[in-house]
Design a protein around this motif. Structure first.
Motif, mmCIF file in Angstrom:
data_model
loop_
_atom_site.group_PDB
_atom_site.id
_atom_site.type_symbol
_atom_site.label_atom_id
_atom_site.label_comp_id
_atom_site.label_asym_id
_atom_site.label_seq_id
_atom_site.Cartn_x
_atom_site.Cartn_y
_atom_site.Cartn_z
ATOM 1 N N SER A 124 37.203 47.918 44.679
ATOM 2 C CA SER A 124 35.717 47.464 44.026
ATOM 3 C C SER A 124 34.780 48.813 44.010
ATOM 4 C CB SER A 124 35.045 46.482 45.014
ATOM 5 O OG SER A 124 35.955 45.232 44.701
ATOM 6 N N THR A 125 35.022 49.644 44.812
ATOM 7 C CA THR A 125 34.113 50.911 44.787
ATOM 8 C C THR A 125 34.597 51.726 43.628
ATOM 9 O OG1 THR A 125 33.548 50.818 47.268
ATOM 10 C CG2 THR A 125 33.391 52.944 46.044
ATOM 11 N N ALA A 126 35.759 51.764 43.473
ATOM 12 C CA ALA A 126 36.417 52.589 41.928
ATOM 13 C C ALA A 126 35.950 51.900 40.910
ATOM 14 C CB ALA A 126 37.918 52.670 42.507
ATOM 15 N N PHE A 127 36.018 50.729 40.899
ATOM 16 C CA PHE A 127 35.685 49.947 39.438
ATOM 17 C C PHE A 127 34.048 50.156 39.280
ATOM 18 C CE2 PHE A 127 39.835 47.993 39.401
ATOM 19 C CZ PHE A 127 40.245 48.382 38.091
ATOM 20 N N PHE A 128 33.216 50.020 40.281
ATOM 21 C CA PHE A 128 31.874 50.336 40.157
ATOM 22 C C PHE A 128 31.420 51.437 39.856
ATOM 23 C CE2 PHE A 128 27.759 51.844 41.874
ATOM 24 C CZ PHE A 128 27.037 50.602 41.644
ATOM 25 N N LEU A 129 32.235 52.714 40.128
ATOM 26 C CA LEU A 129 32.077 54.253 39.769
ATOM 27 C C LEU A 129 32.414 54.215 38.494
ATOM 28 C CD1 LEU A 129 32.933 55.867 43.009
ATOM 29 C CD2 LEU A 129 30.546 55.667 42.226
ATOM 30 N N PHE A 130 33.563 53.454 38.142
ATOM 31 C CA PHE A 130 33.953 53.692 36.616
ATOM 32 C C PHE A 130 33.101 52.905 35.772
ATOM 33 C CE2 PHE A 130 38.589 54.091 38.105
ATOM 34 C CZ PHE A 130 38.820 55.451 37.483
ATOM 35 N N GLY A 131 32.304 52.003 36.085
ATOM 36 C CA GLY A 131 31.207 51.746 35.211
ATOM 37 C C GLY A 131 30.091 52.448 35.155
ATOM 38 N N ALA A 132 29.514 52.763 36.434
ATOM 39 C CA ALA A 132 28.273 53.718 36.629
ATOM 40 C C ALA A 132 28.329 54.934 36.017
ATOM 41 C CB ALA A 132 27.768 53.644 38.080
ATOM 42 N N VAL A 147 50.299 45.333 45.535
ATOM 43 C CA VAL A 147 50.324 46.507 46.596
ATOM 44 C C VAL A 147 48.893 46.124 47.581
ATOM 45 C CG1 VAL A 147 49.462 48.919 46.888
ATOM 46 C CG2 VAL A 147 51.218 48.123 45.324
ATOM 47 N N LEU A 148 47.841 45.547 46.635
ATOM 48 C CA LEU A 148 46.590 45.297 47.376
ATOM 49 C C LEU A 148 46.338 43.992 48.203
ATOM 50 C CD1 LEU A 148 43.811 46.840 44.931
ATOM 51 C CD2 LEU A 148 44.931 47.857 46.825
ATOM 52 N N GLY A 149 47.372 43.249 47.802
ATOM 53 C CA GLY A 149 47.532 41.763 47.984
ATOM 54 C C GLY A 149 46.453 41.062 47.613
ATOM 55 N N LEU A 150 45.908 41.177 46.637
ATOM 56 C CA LEU A 150 44.647 40.435 45.988
ATOM 57 C C LEU A 150 45.105 38.773 45.409
ATOM 58 C CD1 LEU A 150 42.269 43.055 44.501
ATOM 59 C CD2 LEU A 150 42.523 42.124 46.911
ATOM 60 N N THR A 151 44.356 37.785 45.520
ATOM 61 C CA THR A 151 44.599 36.603 44.827
ATOM 62 C C THR A 151 43.891 36.623 43.570
ATOM 63 O OG1 THR A 151 42.379 35.676 45.492
ATOM 64 C CG2 THR A 151 44.472 35.383 47.079
ATOM 65 N N ALA A 152 44.062 35.933 42.509
ATOM 66 C CA ALA A 152 43.318 36.083 41.364
ATOM 67 C C ALA A 152 41.938 36.201 41.333
ATOM 68 C CB ALA A 152 43.774 34.786 40.650
ATOM 69 N N SER A 153 41.355 35.592 42.315
ATOM 70 C CA SER A 153 39.794 35.653 42.468
ATOM 71 C C SER A 153 39.479 37.016 43.094
ATOM 72 C CB SER A 153 39.260 34.528 43.282
ATOM 73 O OG SER A 153 39.811 34.526 44.531
ATOM 74 N N GLY A 154 40.326 37.702 43.848
ATOM 75 C CA GLY A 154 40.368 38.844 44.292
ATOM 76 C C GLY A 154 40.313 40.036 43.224
ATOM 77 N N VAL A 155 41.394 39.580 42.247
ATOM 78 C CA VAL A 155 41.440 40.653 41.366
ATOM 79 C C VAL A 155 40.207 40.584 40.397
ATOM 80 C CG1 VAL A 155 42.819 41.288 39.061
ATOM 81 C CG2 VAL A 155 44.041 40.409 41.266
ATOM 82 N N GLY A 156 39.888 39.277 39.941
ATOM 83 C CA GLY A 156 38.567 39.302 39.175
ATOM 84 C C GLY A 156 37.406 39.826 39.778
ATOM 85 N N ALA A 157 36.995 39.680 40.997
ATOM 86 C CA ALA A 157 35.969 40.200 41.722
ATOM 87 C C ALA A 157 35.966 41.693 41.679
ATOM 88 C CB ALA A 157 36.008 39.881 43.244
#
Length: 195
Positions: A101-109, A35-45
């Motif tokens: 990335s913003t979602a994951f940042f917030l899920f961490g913070a 859906v997001l069209g990310l590469t492996a490094s994009g997923v990791g980031a």
């Protein structure tokens, strides 16, 4: 504050959060690629943003606690998780690595603030003789929700696509916030006296 109500609501909140988190985790990699069209490094980031959020939240914990009542500090983690889930759901209609990335940042913070404050609360209101048992029950319950969430996420994602998991996870994050917000915990002005 009734220690049983405090620990029970905190435990249910943690169970709902962990269930929802593992529904999301089960579907995120296929979702990010398809859906997001990310590469492996994009997923990791995007996933790395979670760790950055955790470190940032931990570093800000003292300042947040100084500015908010103790109860609202406890409730902040679940509320931030709802905002994170909303950001992730938004990627269904607006595919964006930055939004993920913003979602994951917030899920961490947010949840690191929850972990710090609710652990402090639980250890304060639980009598010393029961502390080991209550902590073990808490950890077992939240850890037990993880494989259930992952299995449901995998089955739902395989049958209905990864977007369905993103939406189910968001519903779960709403539930976990509702559980703690409907408890007496957010009304705590300060940390109660030790049991």
């Amino acid at each position: 504050m009734d220690p049983t109500a405090c620990c029970g609501r905190s435990c249910l909140t943690a169970v709902a959060w962990n269930f929802s988190w593992f529904v999301l985790q089960a579907a995120y990699v296929p979702y990010a690629v398809q859906v997001l069209g990310l590469t492996a490094s994009g997923v990791g980031a995007t996933l790395a943003s979670f760790g950055v959020g955790m470190v940032t939240g931990a570093m800000l914990a003292r300042r947040v606690t100084a500015r908010l009542s103790f109860g609202m500090t406890v409730a902040l983690g679940p509320l931030v998780s709802v905002a994170a889930a909303a950001a992730m759901v938004a990627t269904v209609w607006l595919p964006s690595a930055m939004l993920a990335s913003t979602a994951f940042f917030l899920f961490g913070a947010g949840p690191i603030l929850w972990t710090i404050s609710q652990t402090t609360l639980r250890q304060t209101v639980t009598p010393a003789a029961l502390l080991g048992r209550v902590s073990a029950l808490f950890m077992t319950a939240q850890s037990g929700a993880r494989p259930i969430g992952a299995a449901l996420g995998a089955a739902l994602g395989a049958g209905y696509g990864p977007e369905s998991c993103i939406i189910l996870a968001a519903v779960g994050f709403l539930v976990q916030a509702g559980v703690i917000l409907c408890s007496p915990v957010p009304r705590l002005a300060r940390l109660p006296a030790a049991a």
